[in-house]
Design a protein around this motif. Structure first.
Motif, PDB file in Angstrom:
ATOM      1  N   ILE A  20      37.307  47.530  39.520  1.00  0.00           N
ATOM      2  CA  ILE A  20      37.405  46.459  40.517  1.00  0.00           C
ATOM      3  C   ILE A  20      36.007  46.154  41.063  1.00  0.00           C
ATOM      4  O   ILE A  20      35.599  45.008  41.200  1.00  0.00           O
ATOM      5  N   ALA A  21      35.262  47.238  41.351  1.00  0.00           N
ATOM      6  CA  ALA A  21      33.914  47.065  41.911  1.00  0.00           C
ATOM      7  C   ALA A  21      33.025  46.270  40.951  1.00  0.00           C
ATOM      8  O   ALA A  21      32.274  45.381  41.358  1.00  0.00           O
ATOM      9  N   GLU A  26      30.274  41.179  39.838  1.00  0.00           N
ATOM     10  CA  GLU A  26      30.019  40.035  38.945  1.00  0.00           C
ATOM     11  C   GLU A  26      30.333  38.719  39.648  1.00  0.00           C
ATOM     12  O   GLU A  26      29.591  37.747  39.563  1.00  0.00           O
ATOM     13  N   ALA A  27      31.454  38.699  40.396  1.00  0.00           N
ATOM     14  CA  ALA A  27      31.907  37.450  41.016  1.00  0.00           C
ATOM     15  C   ALA A  27      31.093  37.074  42.249  1.00  0.00           C
ATOM     16  O   ALA A  27      30.912  35.899  42.542  1.00  0.00           O
ATOM     17  N   ALA A 308      37.215  30.061  44.430  1.00  0.00           N
ATOM     18  CA  ALA A 308      36.592  30.694  43.261  1.00  0.00           C
ATOM     19  C   ALA A 308      36.861  32.199  43.260  1.00  0.00           C
ATOM     20  O   ALA A 308      37.122  32.796  42.215  1.00  0.00           O
ATOM     21  N   LEU A 309      36.814  32.820  44.442  1.00  0.00           N
ATOM     22  CA  LEU A 309      36.980  34.271  44.510  1.00  0.00           C
ATOM     23  C   LEU A 309      38.421  34.715  44.312  1.00  0.00           C
ATOM     24  O   LEU A 309      38.679  35.792  43.780  1.00  0.00           O
ATOM     25  N   THR A 310      39.374  33.891  44.776  1.00  0.00           N
ATOM     26  CA  THR A 310      40.751  34.384  44.783  1.00  0.00           C
ATOM     27  C   THR A 310      41.700  33.650  43.846  1.00  0.00           C
ATOM     28  O   THR A 310      42.746  34.182  43.513  1.00  0.00           O
ATOM     29  N   ILE A 427      34.524  37.461  55.696  1.00  0.00           N
ATOM     30  CA  ILE A 427      33.116  37.710  55.364  1.00  0.00           C
ATOM     31  C   ILE A 427      33.008  38.999  54.570  1.00  0.00           C
ATOM     32  O   ILE A 427      33.646  40.003  54.892  1.00  0.00           O
ATOM     33  N   LEU A 428      32.226  38.941  53.517  1.00  0.00           N
ATOM     34  CA  LEU A 428      31.914  40.114  52.711  1.00  0.00           C
ATOM     35  C   LEU A 428      30.397  40.236  52.727  1.00  0.00           C
ATOM     36  O   LEU A 428      29.703  39.255  52.448  1.00  0.00           O
TER      37      LEU A 428
END
Ligand SMILES: Cc1cc2nc3c(=O)[nH]c(=O)nc-3n(C[C@H](O)[C@H](O)[C@H](O)COP(=O)(O)OP(=O)(O)OC[C@H]3O[C@@H](n4cnc5c(N)ncnc54)[C@H](O)[C@@H]3O)c2cc1C
Length: 503
Positions: A20-21, A26-27, A308-310, A427-428
Protein backbone atom coordinates in the motif's frame (compact mmCIF):
# COMPACT_ATOMS: atom_id res chain seq x y z
CA UNK A 1 -11.70 -11.45 14.67
CA UNK A 2 -9.07 -10.13 17.07
CA UNK A 3 -8.60 -6.44 16.44
CA UNK A 4 -5.09 -5.11 16.16
CA UNK A 5 -3.79 -3.05 19.08
CA UNK A 6 -3.16 -0.17 16.67
CA UNK A 7 -4.69 -0.68 13.22
CA UNK A 8 -8.11 -0.54 11.58
CA UNK A 9 -9.28 -4.18 11.64
CA UNK A 10 -7.13 -7.23 12.42
CA UNK A 11 -3.33 -7.01 12.63
CA UNK A 12 -2.30 -6.08 9.07
CA UNK A 13 0.11 -8.20 7.13
CA UNK A 14 3.47 -6.36 6.93
CA UNK A 15 4.06 -7.02 3.22
CA UNK A 16 0.52 -5.83 2.40
CA UNK A 17 1.19 -2.58 4.23
CA UNK A 18 4.47 -2.06 2.38
CA UNK A 19 2.65 -2.60 -0.91
CA UNK A 20 0.00 0.00 0.00
CA UNK A 21 2.84 2.35 0.96
CA UNK A 22 4.55 1.80 -2.41
CA UNK A 23 1.38 2.49 -4.41
CA UNK A 24 0.59 5.49 -2.25
CA UNK A 25 4.06 6.99 -2.74
CA UNK A 26 3.74 6.50 -6.49
CA UNK A 27 0.38 8.31 -6.51
CA UNK A 28 1.26 11.20 -4.21
CA UNK A 29 5.02 11.53 -4.05
CA UNK A 30 4.63 11.41 -0.27
CA UNK A 31 6.16 8.93 2.16
CA UNK A 32 9.36 6.97 2.34
CA UNK A 33 8.60 3.29 2.07
CA UNK A 34 12.32 2.57 1.97
CA UNK A 35 12.63 3.95 5.51
CA UNK A 36 9.72 1.87 6.75
CA UNK A 37 9.12 1.98 10.52
CA UNK A 38 7.46 -1.19 11.86
CA UNK A 39 4.76 -1.01 14.56
CA UNK A 40 5.62 -1.65 18.22
CA UNK A 41 4.81 -5.24 19.08
CA UNK A 42 2.21 -5.57 21.77
CA UNK A 43 3.50 -6.29 25.27
CA UNK A 44 1.67 -5.95 28.61
CA UNK A 45 4.68 -3.90 29.76
CA UNK A 46 3.52 -1.07 27.44
CA UNK A 47 0.60 -0.36 29.78
CA UNK A 48 0.67 1.44 33.12
CA UNK A 49 -0.43 -0.70 36.07
CA UNK A 50 -4.18 -0.32 36.74
CA UNK A 51 -4.94 2.28 39.42
CA UNK A 52 -7.90 0.32 40.76
CA UNK A 53 -8.65 -3.36 41.38
CA UNK A 54 -11.20 -5.23 39.26
CA UNK A 55 -14.68 -4.93 40.84
CA UNK A 56 -16.66 -8.10 41.64
CA UNK A 57 -18.66 -7.83 38.42
CA UNK A 58 -18.38 -10.65 35.86
CA UNK A 59 -18.22 -8.34 32.84
CA UNK A 60 -15.14 -6.41 34.07
CA UNK A 61 -11.48 -7.11 33.34
CA UNK A 62 -8.09 -5.44 33.59
CA UNK A 63 -6.50 -7.66 30.94
CA UNK A 64 -3.70 -5.57 29.34
CA UNK A 65 -4.62 -6.40 25.72
CA UNK A 66 -8.30 -5.57 26.30
CA UNK A 67 -7.20 -2.26 27.82
CA UNK A 68 -4.73 -1.49 25.02
CA UNK A 69 -7.19 -1.97 22.15
CA UNK A 70 -9.62 0.38 23.89
CA UNK A 71 -7.17 3.19 24.65
CA UNK A 72 -7.84 5.26 21.54
CA UNK A 73 -10.19 5.99 18.70
CA UNK A 74 -9.01 6.14 15.09
CA UNK A 75 -7.76 9.68 14.43
CA UNK A 76 -4.21 9.84 13.03
CA UNK A 77 -3.29 11.30 16.44
CA UNK A 78 -4.46 7.99 17.96
CA UNK A 79 -3.04 5.74 15.28
CA UNK A 80 0.52 7.06 15.62
CA UNK A 81 0.57 6.73 19.42
CA UNK A 82 -0.72 3.16 19.35
CA UNK A 83 1.71 2.34 16.51
CA UNK A 84 4.61 3.47 18.70
CA UNK A 85 3.26 1.50 21.70
CA UNK A 86 2.21 4.57 23.74
CA UNK A 87 -0.72 3.43 25.91
CA UNK A 88 -0.25 5.96 28.71
CA UNK A 89 -3.98 6.80 28.74
CA UNK A 90 -5.21 3.19 28.71
CA UNK A 91 -8.38 2.64 30.73
CA UNK A 92 -7.69 0.88 34.02
CA UNK A 93 -10.69 -1.38 33.58
CA UNK A 94 -12.81 -2.61 30.70
CA UNK A 95 -16.44 -3.65 31.15
CA UNK A 96 -18.12 -5.74 28.45
CA UNK A 97 -21.78 -5.95 29.53
CA UNK A 98 -24.14 -8.39 27.82
CA UNK A 99 -27.37 -6.69 28.87
CA UNK A 100 -28.86 -3.60 30.49
CA UNK A 101 -28.68 -5.12 33.99
CA UNK A 102 -24.91 -5.35 33.66
CA UNK A 103 -24.73 -1.77 32.36
CA UNK A 104 -26.68 -0.63 35.42
CA UNK A 105 -24.42 -2.61 37.77
CA UNK A 106 -21.31 -1.05 36.25
CA UNK A 107 -22.74 2.47 36.49
CA UNK A 108 -23.81 1.93 40.10
CA UNK A 109 -20.36 0.65 41.03
CA UNK A 110 -18.62 3.50 39.18
CA UNK A 111 -20.88 6.15 40.77
CA UNK A 112 -20.23 4.72 44.25
CA UNK A 113 -16.46 4.69 43.65
CA UNK A 114 -16.37 7.98 41.73
CA UNK A 115 -14.67 6.28 38.76
CA UNK A 116 -15.15 7.98 35.36
CA UNK A 117 -16.83 5.83 32.71
CA UNK A 118 -16.09 6.22 28.99
CA UNK A 119 -18.86 4.58 26.90
CA UNK A 120 -17.52 2.94 23.75
CA UNK A 121 -19.06 1.39 20.66
CA UNK A 122 -16.71 0.56 17.80
CA UNK A 123 -13.98 2.93 18.95
CA UNK A 124 -13.89 4.66 15.55
CA UNK A 125 -14.09 8.18 16.99
CA UNK A 126 -11.75 10.59 15.19
CA UNK A 127 -12.11 13.41 17.72
CA UNK A 128 -10.71 11.90 20.93
CA UNK A 129 -14.20 10.91 22.10
CA UNK A 130 -13.17 7.61 23.67
CA UNK A 131 -9.75 8.44 25.14
CA UNK A 132 -9.55 8.81 28.92
CA UNK A 133 -7.53 12.01 28.57
CA UNK A 134 -7.73 12.96 32.25
CA UNK A 135 -5.98 12.15 35.53
CA UNK A 136 -6.99 9.29 37.80
CA UNK A 137 -8.63 5.95 37.09
CA UNK A 138 -11.10 5.24 34.31
CA UNK A 139 -13.35 2.46 33.08
CA UNK A 140 -14.16 1.79 29.44
CA UNK A 141 -17.78 0.64 29.09
CA UNK A 142 -17.71 -1.25 25.80
CA UNK A 143 -21.18 -2.02 24.38
CA UNK A 144 -19.98 -4.29 21.59
CA UNK A 145 -21.47 -7.47 23.14
CA UNK A 146 -24.93 -5.88 23.06
CA UNK A 147 -25.24 -6.23 19.32
CA UNK A 148 -28.57 -7.86 18.43
CA UNK A 149 -31.58 -6.82 16.42
CA UNK A 150 -34.28 -7.43 19.06
CA UNK A 151 -37.49 -6.79 17.16
CA UNK A 152 -38.69 -5.72 13.73
CA UNK A 153 -41.96 -3.89 13.08
CA UNK A 154 -42.49 -4.65 9.40
CA UNK A 155 -45.74 -2.67 9.28
CA UNK A 156 -44.14 0.59 10.42
CA UNK A 157 -40.72 -0.31 8.96
CA UNK A 158 -38.66 0.10 12.10
CA UNK A 159 -36.28 -2.14 14.05
CA UNK A 160 -35.27 -2.24 17.70
CA UNK A 161 -31.50 -2.64 17.80
CA UNK A 162 -29.01 -2.90 20.65
CA UNK A 163 -26.51 -0.06 20.83
CA UNK A 164 -23.39 -2.14 20.28
CA UNK A 165 -24.52 -3.48 16.89
CA UNK A 166 -22.16 -2.52 14.04
CA UNK A 167 -23.45 -1.69 10.56
CA UNK A 168 -23.14 -5.29 9.28
CA UNK A 169 -24.72 -6.68 12.51
CA UNK A 170 -27.78 -4.47 12.02
CA UNK A 171 -28.30 -5.33 8.37
CA UNK A 172 -27.56 -9.05 8.87
CA UNK A 173 -30.22 -9.12 11.60
CA UNK A 174 -32.99 -7.63 9.46
CA UNK A 175 -35.42 -9.72 7.40
CA UNK A 176 -34.66 -10.12 3.69
CA UNK A 177 -35.52 -7.04 1.70
CA UNK A 178 -35.18 -4.56 4.58
CA UNK A 179 -32.08 -2.51 5.29
CA UNK A 180 -30.94 0.30 7.48
CA UNK A 181 -29.91 2.64 4.68
CA UNK A 182 -27.04 4.16 6.67
CA UNK A 183 -23.51 3.56 5.45
CA UNK A 184 -20.84 5.76 7.04
CA UNK A 185 -17.32 5.02 5.86
CA UNK A 186 -16.70 3.40 9.26
CA UNK A 187 -19.74 1.10 8.69
CA UNK A 188 -17.79 -2.11 9.33
CA UNK A 189 -16.98 -1.32 12.98
CA UNK A 190 -18.93 1.73 14.17
CA UNK A 191 -22.12 1.06 16.11
CA UNK A 192 -25.69 2.24 16.53
CA UNK A 193 -24.88 3.74 19.96
CA UNK A 194 -21.83 5.51 18.57
CA UNK A 195 -23.78 6.86 15.58
CA UNK A 196 -26.47 8.29 17.84
CA UNK A 197 -24.00 9.63 20.40
CA UNK A 198 -22.04 11.43 17.66
CA UNK A 199 -24.86 12.32 15.23
CA UNK A 200 -23.04 10.42 12.52
CA UNK A 201 -23.50 11.04 8.80
CA UNK A 202 -24.33 8.19 6.43
CA UNK A 203 -24.04 7.73 2.69
CA UNK A 204 -27.10 9.78 1.67
CA UNK A 205 -25.67 13.06 0.42
CA UNK A 206 -29.01 14.86 0.64
CA UNK A 207 -32.20 14.50 2.69
CA UNK A 208 -31.60 11.68 5.29
CA UNK A 209 -27.99 12.70 5.88
CA UNK A 210 -27.58 12.17 9.64
CA UNK A 211 -28.57 9.21 11.83
CA UNK A 212 -31.00 11.70 13.45
CA UNK A 213 -33.33 11.21 10.48
CA UNK A 214 -33.48 7.45 11.05
CA UNK A 215 -34.00 7.45 14.83
CA UNK A 216 -37.55 6.76 15.98
CA UNK A 217 -36.85 6.40 19.71
CA UNK A 218 -33.86 5.93 22.02
CA UNK A 219 -33.33 4.20 25.34
CA UNK A 220 -30.44 5.13 27.61
CA UNK A 221 -29.33 4.47 31.17
CA UNK A 222 -27.94 7.35 33.18
CA UNK A 223 -27.00 7.45 36.86
CA UNK A 224 -30.38 9.22 37.37
CA UNK A 225 -32.39 6.40 35.78
CA UNK A 226 -33.67 4.99 32.50
CA UNK A 227 -34.52 7.43 29.70
CA UNK A 228 -36.73 6.03 26.97
CA UNK A 229 -38.69 8.02 24.44
CA UNK A 230 -41.99 6.99 22.90
CA UNK A 231 -41.93 5.45 19.40
CA UNK A 232 -43.45 8.12 17.17
CA UNK A 233 -43.18 9.04 13.49
CA UNK A 234 -43.03 12.68 14.55
CA UNK A 235 -44.01 14.79 17.52
CA UNK A 236 -44.37 18.42 18.49
CA UNK A 237 -44.53 17.73 22.21
CA UNK A 238 -41.91 20.13 23.51
CA UNK A 239 -38.17 19.71 23.03
CA UNK A 240 -37.47 16.19 21.77
CA UNK A 241 -35.92 13.77 24.31
CA UNK A 242 -34.20 12.02 21.38
CA UNK A 243 -32.56 15.28 20.38
CA UNK A 244 -30.95 15.45 23.83
CA UNK A 245 -29.37 12.04 23.35
CA UNK A 246 -28.39 12.60 19.70
CA UNK A 247 -24.90 14.04 19.99
CA UNK A 248 -24.66 13.41 23.74
CA UNK A 249 -21.24 11.72 23.27
CA UNK A 250 -21.56 9.49 26.31
CA UNK A 251 -21.84 12.47 28.67
CA UNK A 252 -25.55 12.22 29.55
CA UNK A 253 -26.25 8.48 29.55
CA UNK A 254 -25.31 5.13 28.08
CA UNK A 255 -27.45 4.44 25.02
CA UNK A 256 -28.50 0.80 25.20
CA UNK A 257 -30.98 0.41 22.33
CA UNK A 258 -32.90 2.36 19.71
CA UNK A 259 -35.77 1.95 17.29
CA UNK A 260 -34.41 2.84 13.86
CA UNK A 261 -36.34 3.47 10.66
CA UNK A 262 -35.46 0.86 8.05
CA UNK A 263 -36.13 0.86 4.32
CA UNK A 264 -36.79 -1.57 1.55
CA UNK A 265 -33.57 -2.52 -0.21
CA UNK A 266 -33.47 -0.43 -3.39
CA UNK A 267 -33.95 -2.30 -6.63
CA UNK A 268 -33.51 0.71 -8.93
CA UNK A 269 -30.08 2.29 -8.58
CA UNK A 270 -28.26 4.51 -11.03
CA UNK A 271 -25.02 6.35 -10.48
CA UNK A 272 -23.39 8.68 -13.02
CA UNK A 273 -19.95 10.31 -12.82
CA UNK A 274 -19.93 13.86 -14.22
CA UNK A 275 -16.65 15.60 -15.07
CA UNK A 276 -15.99 19.33 -14.77
CA UNK A 277 -12.97 21.22 -16.03
CA UNK A 278 -13.46 23.98 -13.41
CA UNK A 279 -14.14 23.62 -9.66
CA UNK A 280 -16.38 26.75 -9.38
CA UNK A 281 -18.63 25.44 -12.16
CA UNK A 282 -18.88 22.08 -10.41
CA UNK A 283 -19.81 23.80 -7.13
CA UNK A 284 -22.48 25.84 -8.92
CA UNK A 285 -23.88 22.62 -10.37
CA UNK A 286 -24.11 21.02 -6.91
CA UNK A 287 -25.79 24.18 -5.61
CA UNK A 288 -28.48 24.00 -8.28
CA UNK A 289 -28.95 20.26 -7.83
CA UNK A 290 -29.29 20.66 -4.06
CA UNK A 291 -32.00 23.28 -4.58
CA UNK A 292 -33.85 21.38 -7.31
CA UNK A 293 -35.97 19.25 -4.99
CA UNK A 294 -34.66 16.07 -6.63
CA UNK A 295 -32.76 14.96 -3.51
CA UNK A 296 -30.30 12.53 -5.11
CA UNK A 297 -29.08 9.79 -2.76
CA UNK A 298 -25.54 10.56 -3.88
CA UNK A 299 -24.29 14.01 -4.80
CA UNK A 300 -20.61 13.83 -3.95
CA UNK A 301 -18.24 16.28 -5.61
CA UNK A 302 -14.53 15.41 -5.59
CA UNK A 303 -11.95 18.01 -6.55
CA UNK A 304 -9.52 16.95 -9.26
CA UNK A 305 -6.81 15.85 -6.83
CA UNK A 306 -9.17 13.83 -4.64
CA UNK A 307 -10.75 12.21 -7.69
CA UNK A 308 -7.29 11.16 -8.89
CA UNK A 309 -6.33 9.72 -5.50
CA UNK A 310 -9.54 7.87 -4.72
CA UNK A 311 -11.60 7.28 -7.84
CA UNK A 312 -9.30 6.89 -10.82
CA UNK A 313 -9.75 10.52 -11.97
CA UNK A 314 -7.31 12.09 -14.43
CA UNK A 315 -6.09 14.76 -12.00
CA UNK A 316 -7.42 17.58 -14.20
CA UNK A 317 -11.18 17.26 -13.74
CA UNK A 318 -13.39 17.51 -10.70
CA UNK A 319 -15.83 14.60 -10.57
CA UNK A 320 -19.40 14.73 -9.32
CA UNK A 321 -21.04 11.39 -8.56
CA UNK A 322 -24.80 11.73 -8.94
CA UNK A 323 -26.87 8.77 -7.79
CA UNK A 324 -30.51 7.92 -7.30
CA UNK A 325 -32.03 4.85 -5.68
CA UNK A 326 -35.54 3.55 -5.10
CA UNK A 327 -37.23 0.34 -4.09
CA UNK A 328 -40.42 1.50 -5.79
CA UNK A 329 -39.88 3.10 -9.16
CA UNK A 330 -37.29 3.49 -11.92
CA UNK A 331 -35.17 6.58 -11.31
CA UNK A 332 -34.30 7.44 -14.94
CA UNK A 333 -36.49 10.56 -15.04
CA UNK A 334 -34.72 11.95 -11.95
CA UNK A 335 -31.30 11.10 -13.42
CA UNK A 336 -32.14 12.83 -16.71
CA UNK A 337 -33.27 16.01 -15.01
CA UNK A 338 -30.22 16.02 -12.70
CA UNK A 339 -27.90 15.65 -15.71
CA UNK A 340 -29.65 18.56 -17.43
CA UNK A 341 -29.05 20.71 -14.36
CA UNK A 342 -25.36 19.88 -14.02
CA UNK A 343 -24.88 19.92 -17.81
CA UNK A 344 -25.92 23.57 -17.81
CA UNK A 345 -22.72 24.22 -15.83
CA UNK A 346 -20.51 22.36 -18.26
CA UNK A 347 -20.65 18.96 -16.54
CA UNK A 348 -19.95 16.08 -18.92
CA UNK A 349 -21.68 12.87 -17.90
CA UNK A 350 -19.82 9.56 -18.10
CA UNK A 351 -21.30 6.11 -18.39
CA UNK A 352 -24.09 5.44 -15.90
CA UNK A 353 -23.56 2.51 -13.56
CA UNK A 354 -25.92 0.26 -11.67
CA UNK A 355 -23.34 -0.98 -9.21
CA UNK A 356 -22.12 2.25 -7.60
CA UNK A 357 -18.50 1.10 -7.92
CA UNK A 358 -17.24 4.21 -6.06
CA UNK A 359 -18.32 2.44 -2.87
CA UNK A 360 -15.43 -0.03 -3.24
CA UNK A 361 -12.74 2.61 -2.79
CA UNK A 362 -14.86 4.35 -0.11
CA UNK A 363 -14.91 1.26 2.12
CA UNK A 364 -11.27 0.25 1.39
CA UNK A 365 -9.96 3.66 2.45
CA UNK A 366 -9.83 2.94 6.23
CA UNK A 367 -7.41 0.08 5.55
CA UNK A 368 -5.14 2.34 3.49
CA UNK A 369 -4.72 4.57 6.54
CA UNK A 370 -2.95 1.70 8.31
CA UNK A 371 0.10 2.35 6.12
CA UNK A 372 0.52 6.03 7.10
CA UNK A 373 2.49 5.68 10.37
CA UNK A 374 5.04 3.27 8.90
CA UNK A 375 5.67 5.38 5.81
CA UNK A 376 5.96 8.67 7.71
CA UNK A 377 2.77 10.32 6.40
CA UNK A 378 0.53 12.46 8.59
CA UNK A 379 -3.17 12.56 7.77
CA UNK A 380 -5.98 14.74 8.97
CA UNK A 381 -9.53 15.31 7.83
CA UNK A 382 -11.57 18.44 8.50
CA UNK A 383 -15.28 18.44 7.90
CA UNK A 384 -17.73 21.28 8.30
CA UNK A 385 -20.91 22.76 6.85
CA UNK A 386 -21.53 26.33 5.78
CA UNK A 387 -24.16 28.27 3.87
CA UNK A 388 -23.67 28.61 0.11
CA UNK A 389 -23.07 32.35 0.31
CA UNK A 390 -20.07 31.79 2.60
CA UNK A 391 -18.70 28.64 1.02
CA UNK A 392 -16.30 30.12 -1.59
CA UNK A 393 -14.49 32.27 1.01
CA UNK A 394 -14.38 29.42 3.55
CA UNK A 395 -13.03 27.02 0.94
CA UNK A 396 -10.27 29.39 -0.10
CA UNK A 397 -9.25 30.08 3.50
CA UNK A 398 -9.25 26.40 4.55
CA UNK A 399 -7.21 25.33 1.53
CA UNK A 400 -4.72 28.14 2.28
CA UNK A 401 -4.42 27.08 5.93
CA UNK A 402 -3.84 23.49 4.89
CA UNK A 403 -1.26 24.51 2.30
CA UNK A 404 0.94 25.80 5.14
CA UNK A 405 1.65 22.11 5.79
CA UNK A 406 3.81 20.82 2.93
CA UNK A 407 1.79 18.02 1.42
CA UNK A 408 -1.34 17.51 -0.54
CA UNK A 409 -4.76 18.93 0.42
CA UNK A 410 -7.99 17.84 -1.22
CA UNK A 411 -11.69 18.62 -0.88
CA UNK A 412 -14.94 16.85 -1.52
CA UNK A 413 -18.45 18.10 -0.94
CA UNK A 414 -19.73 15.14 1.07
CA UNK A 415 -23.26 16.42 1.64
CA UNK A 416 -25.33 19.06 -0.14
CA UNK A 417 -28.27 20.87 1.44
CA UNK A 418 -30.49 23.44 -0.23
CA UNK A 419 -28.86 26.14 1.90
CA UNK A 420 -25.26 24.95 1.91
CA UNK A 421 -22.70 22.18 1.41
CA UNK A 422 -20.79 20.08 3.93
CA UNK A 423 -17.21 20.11 2.60
CA UNK A 424 -14.72 17.47 3.74
CA UNK A 425 -11.03 18.29 3.51
CA UNK A 426 -8.15 15.81 3.67
CA UNK A 427 -4.52 16.67 4.15
CA UNK A 428 -1.66 14.23 3.72
CA UNK A 429 1.76 15.58 4.64
CA UNK A 430 5.25 14.37 5.54
CA UNK A 431 5.15 13.61 9.27
CA UNK A 432 7.68 15.24 11.59
CA UNK A 433 9.11 12.11 13.14
CA UNK A 434 8.70 12.00 16.90
CA UNK A 435 6.55 15.16 16.95
CA UNK A 436 3.55 13.92 14.97
CA UNK A 437 1.03 14.65 17.74
CA UNK A 438 2.22 18.25 18.12
CA UNK A 439 2.23 18.64 14.31
CA UNK A 440 -1.35 17.28 14.11
CA UNK A 441 -2.52 19.49 17.00
CA UNK A 442 -1.03 22.58 15.32
CA UNK A 443 -2.76 21.77 12.05
CA UNK A 444 -6.06 21.10 13.83
CA UNK A 445 -5.86 24.45 15.62
CA UNK A 446 -4.95 26.43 12.48
CA UNK A 447 -7.71 24.96 10.34
CA UNK A 448 -10.38 24.92 13.07
CA UNK A 449 -9.79 28.61 13.77
CA UNK A 450 -10.32 29.32 10.08
CA UNK A 451 -13.49 27.20 9.92
CA UNK A 452 -15.07 29.09 12.84
CA UNK A 453 -13.93 32.49 11.59
CA UNK A 454 -15.43 31.84 8.15
CA UNK A 455 -18.86 30.90 9.55
CA UNK A 456 -18.67 27.09 9.45
CA UNK A 457 -19.45 24.57 12.16
CA UNK A 458 -16.60 22.84 13.95
CA UNK A 459 -18.11 19.54 12.88
CA UNK A 460 -20.83 18.38 10.52
CA UNK A 461 -20.74 14.70 11.55
CA UNK A 462 -17.51 13.70 13.33
CA UNK A 463 -18.69 15.11 16.70
CA UNK A 464 -16.94 17.26 19.31
CA UNK A 465 -14.99 14.83 21.48
CA UNK A 466 -11.90 16.24 23.13
CA UNK A 467 -10.19 17.49 19.98
CA UNK A 468 -12.98 19.88 18.92
CA UNK A 469 -13.99 20.89 22.42
CA UNK A 470 -12.30 24.36 22.51
CA UNK A 471 -14.00 25.29 19.24
CA UNK A 472 -17.38 23.89 20.26
CA UNK A 473 -17.18 26.06 23.39
CA UNK A 474 -16.75 29.09 21.14
CA UNK A 475 -19.50 28.06 18.72
CA UNK A 476 -22.41 27.31 21.04
CA UNK A 477 -24.56 30.04 22.67
CA UNK A 478 -23.72 30.68 26.34
CA UNK A 479 -27.27 30.12 27.65
CA UNK A 480 -27.29 26.78 25.86
CA UNK A 481 -24.07 25.85 27.66
CA UNK A 482 -25.83 26.67 30.96
CA UNK A 483 -28.75 24.40 30.04
CA UNK A 484 -26.42 21.60 29.01
CA UNK A 485 -24.43 21.91 32.23
CA UNK A 486 -27.64 21.74 34.27
CA UNK A 487 -28.84 18.69 32.31
CA UNK A 488 -25.51 16.96 32.89
CA UNK A 489 -25.68 17.74 36.63
CA UNK A 490 -29.22 16.33 36.82
CA UNK A 491 -28.54 13.14 34.87
CA UNK A 492 -25.00 12.49 36.06
CA UNK A 493 -24.66 14.17 39.46
CA UNK A 494 -21.26 12.56 40.14
CA UNK A 495 -19.91 13.71 36.78
CA UNK A 496 -18.67 10.20 35.97
CA UNK A 497 -19.88 10.00 32.35
CA UNK A 498 -17.13 10.73 29.81
CA UNK A 499 -15.67 13.77 31.57
CA UNK A 500 -14.18 16.37 29.23
CA UNK A 501 -16.52 16.00 26.26
CA UNK A 502 -19.23 18.57 25.49
CA UNK A 503 -19.33 20.40 28.84
C1 LIG B 1 -12.03 5.56 8.61
C2 LIG B 1 -13.15 6.28 9.28
C3 LIG B 1 -14.26 6.66 8.55
C4 LIG B 1 -15.30 7.34 9.18
N1 LIG B 1 -16.40 7.68 8.43
C5 LIG B 1 -17.42 8.33 9.03
C6 LIG B 1 -18.59 8.68 8.27
O1 LIG B 1 -18.72 8.35 7.09
N2 LIG B 1 -19.58 9.35 8.91
C7 LIG B 1 -19.46 9.69 10.24
O2 LIG B 1 -20.38 10.31 10.77
N3 LIG B 1 -18.36 9.39 10.95
C8 LIG B 1 -17.36 8.71 10.41
N4 LIG B 1 -16.26 8.38 11.14
C9 LIG B 1 -16.22 8.71 12.57
C10 LIG B 1 -16.85 7.62 13.47
O3 LIG B 1 -16.94 6.40 12.77
C11 LIG B 1 -18.23 8.06 13.93
O4 LIG B 1 -18.09 9.13 14.85
C12 LIG B 1 -19.04 6.93 14.57
O5 LIG B 1 -20.36 7.38 14.78
C13 LIG B 1 -18.50 6.44 15.90
O6 LIG B 1 -19.17 5.23 16.25
P1 LIG B 1 -18.49 4.20 17.24
O7 LIG B 1 -19.47 3.11 17.52
O8 LIG B 1 -17.18 3.77 16.73
O9 LIG B 1 -18.34 5.10 18.53
P2 LIG B 1 -17.06 5.29 19.46
O10 LIG B 1 -15.91 5.78 18.68
O11 LIG B 1 -16.86 4.08 20.28
O12 LIG B 1 -17.60 6.47 20.41
C14 LIG B 1 -17.82 7.75 19.88
C15 LIG B 1 -18.50 8.62 20.95
O13 LIG B 1 -19.78 8.10 21.25
C16 LIG B 1 -19.87 7.71 22.61
N5 LIG B 1 -20.61 6.45 22.63
C17 LIG B 1 -20.37 5.33 21.90
N6 LIG B 1 -21.31 4.40 22.16
C18 LIG B 1 -22.14 4.94 23.08
C19 LIG B 1 -23.31 4.47 23.76
N7 LIG B 1 -23.81 3.26 23.53
N8 LIG B 1 -23.91 5.31 24.65
C20 LIG B 1 -23.43 6.54 24.88
N9 LIG B 1 -22.35 7.03 24.26
C21 LIG B 1 -21.71 6.23 23.38
C22 LIG B 1 -18.44 7.59 23.10
O14 LIG B 1 -18.34 7.82 24.49
C23 LIG B 1 -17.75 8.65 22.27
O15 LIG B 1 -17.94 9.92 22.86
C24 LIG B 1 -15.21 7.67 10.55
C25 LIG B 1 -14.09 7.27 11.29
C26 LIG B 1 -13.07 6.57 10.65
C27 LIG B 1 -11.89 6.15 11.47
Amino acid sequence: MTRSHWAWGPEPDASGLREIARLFTEATGLGEPTAWEPPALFSPALLPAPLIPVPPLPCCTDDPYERAVRTYGQAYRDLIRAYRGDFANAPDLVALPRDEDEVTQVLEWAAAQGVPVVPRGGGTSVVGGVEARFDGPSLCLDLSRMNRVLEVDVVSRAALVEAGASGPAVNDGLPDGLQLRFFPQSYEFSTVGGWIATRAGGHFATFHTHIDDLVESVRAISPAGVWESRRLPGSGAGPSPDRWLLGSEGALGVITRAWLRVHERPTHKVSVPVRFAEWPAAVAAVHDLAQSGLYPSNCRLLDAREAALTSGGDGRHAVLIVGFESADHPVDAWVSRALEIVGAHGGVAGESRQDQAWKGSFTRMPYVRNAYPGMGVLAETVETAVTWDRFPALHEAVMAAMAEEAGTATCRLAYAYPDGPAPYYTILAPAVKGAEVEQWDGLKQRVSDVVLRMGGTITHHHAVGRDHRPYYDRQRPDPFALALRAAKAALDPGGILNPGVLI
